[in-house]
Design a protein around this motif. Structure first.
Motif, PDB file in Angstrom:
ATOM      1  N   LYS A 129      64.025 -24.983  80.359  1.00  0.00           N
ATOM      2  CA  LYS A 129      63.818 -26.275  81.000  1.00  0.00           C
ATOM      3  C   LYS A 129      62.763 -27.071  80.229  1.00  0.00           C
ATOM      4  O   LYS A 129      61.854 -26.511  79.634  1.00  0.00           O
ATOM      5  CB  LYS A 129      63.380 -26.087  82.457  1.00  0.00           C
ATOM      6  N   ALA A 130      62.885 -28.386  80.247  1.00  0.00           N
ATOM      7  CA  ALA A 130      61.972 -29.247  79.491  1.00  0.00           C
ATOM      8  C   ALA A 130      60.523 -28.998  79.884  1.00  0.00           C
ATOM      9  O   ALA A 130      59.627 -28.957  79.037  1.00  0.00           O
ATOM     10  CB  ALA A 130      62.344 -30.715  79.708  1.00  0.00           C
ATOM     11  N   LYS A 131      60.269 -28.813  81.186  1.00  0.00           N
ATOM     12  CA  LYS A 131      58.903 -28.600  81.666  1.00  0.00           C
ATOM     13  C   LYS A 131      58.305 -27.340  81.042  1.00  0.00           C
ATOM     14  O   LYS A 131      57.150 -27.330  80.596  1.00  0.00           O
ATOM     15  CB  LYS A 131      58.901 -28.497  83.191  1.00  0.00           C
ATOM     16  N   ASP A 132      59.087 -26.252  81.006  1.00  0.00           N
ATOM     17  CA  ASP A 132      58.599 -25.000  80.432  1.00  0.00           C
ATOM     18  C   ASP A 132      58.346 -25.139  78.937  1.00  0.00           C
ATOM     19  O   ASP A 132      57.368 -24.590  78.408  1.00  0.00           O
ATOM     20  CB  ASP A 132      59.599 -23.874  80.686  1.00  0.00           C
ATOM     21  N   LEU A 134      57.590 -27.909  77.265  1.00  0.00           N
ATOM     22  CA  LEU A 134      56.405 -28.736  77.036  1.00  0.00           C
ATOM     23  C   LEU A 134      55.125 -27.961  77.344  1.00  0.00           C
ATOM     24  O   LEU A 134      54.135 -28.072  76.615  1.00  0.00           O
ATOM     25  CB  LEU A 134      56.482 -30.002  77.895  1.00  0.00           C
ATOM     26  N   GLU A 135      55.140 -27.164  78.399  1.00  0.00           N
ATOM     27  CA  GLU A 135      53.970 -26.357  78.740  1.00  0.00           C
ATOM     28  C   GLU A 135      53.690 -25.329  77.652  1.00  0.00           C
ATOM     29  O   GLU A 135      52.531 -25.068  77.308  1.00  0.00           O
ATOM     30  CB  GLU A 135      54.191 -25.661  80.091  1.00  0.00           C
ATOM     31  N   SER A 180      66.237 -26.610  75.660  1.00  0.00           N
ATOM     32  CA  SER A 180      65.920 -27.980  76.044  1.00  0.00           C
ATOM     33  C   SER A 180      65.890 -28.927  74.846  1.00  0.00           C
ATOM     34  O   SER A 180      65.615 -28.524  73.718  1.00  0.00           O
ATOM     35  CB  SER A 180      64.556 -28.000  76.738  1.00  0.00           C
TER      36      SER A 180
END
Length: 235
Positions: A129-132, A134-135, A180
């Motif tokens: 996922k994009a959030k993961d 980026l983190e 992602s």
């Protein structure tokens, strides 16, 4: 001065780049070849090396047996000041763990690499996922002081399984990076290795830069994959 390490702004200090490809195509070998090129000043897969650079490979792919095979024919005494390779960490590439990050940050501060390669990306990012993603990028960059002299960060990533009758080439190879869209959007440059054929005894590969935000992509090139290097195929 000294910021551009490889090619026409293909690998630059402080920037992120990706080496992508299917499993077994030679991504880890290309990473090692990049480290050797940084030490001896010779070109890397047809791209000029502009200055010597130190490389740290943080990897979870190859055990000591495989690493010993790769280094057996290399001039290790000459490489010792220029290359560091981790054996697979006992608990994997645990960037989310503060103790792992602390120890790695200390190793980076001690060796002062110009390039840090992380192999493979799917051992670092917990999900696609994009959030993961980026983190995870944030955690990696948090280990490195931000400046014009920061090391380049290389990500070794898998490409997804092609769809039926799909044969990507050139710029469209960017769409094959697994996971992602972040993995294609954050890096300044992206390289992809492809097998030349489906023949299990064919060791030829095609090397393509499918993204270079700060310069020309350059042409594709073909190579024989060797134990610890690549040999150009002129035709």
């Amino acid at each position: 001065e000294g910021s551009v390490l490889v090619g026409n702004n293909h690998i630059v200090r402080g920037a992120v780049f990706v080496i992508g490809g299917a499993p077994g195509v030679g991504k880890s070998r290309a990473s090692m070849a990049l480290a050797v090129a940084g030490a001896n000043g010779q070109s890397w897969l047809g791209l000029a090396v502009h200055r010597p650079f130190r490389t740290m490979i943080v990897q979870n792919e190859n055990g000591k047996m495989r690493l010993s095979e790769e280094f057996f024919t290399l001039p290790c005494e000459q490489l010792d000041s220029w290359v560091r390779v981790s054996p697979p960490p006992p608990f994997g590439l645990a960037f989310a763990d503060s103790a792992f990050r602390k120890e790695l940050a200390e190793a980076i501060a001690d060796f002062k690499p110009d390039v840090i390669l992380i192999d493979p990306w799917n051992a670092v990012a917990p999900d696609d996922k994009a959030k993961d993603y980026l983190e995870t990028f944030h955690l990696i960059k948090s280990l490195i002081p931000s400046s014009d002299t920061s090391p380049a960060i290389g990500i070794v990533a898998h490409t997804r399984k092609p769809k039926t009758d799909e044969r990507s080439n050139g710029r469209t190879l960017l769409n094959l990076l697994a996971g992602s869209y972040v993995l294609a959007s954050v890096p300044r440059s992206v390289f992809v290795l492809q097998p030349a054929s489906d023949d299990t005894e064919d060791n030829r590969v095609v090397f393509t830069c499918c993204k270079n935000n700060d310069g020309p992509l350059g042409g594709q090139s073909a190579w024989h994959r060797r134990i610890n290097s690549f040999e150009a195929i002129p035709d």
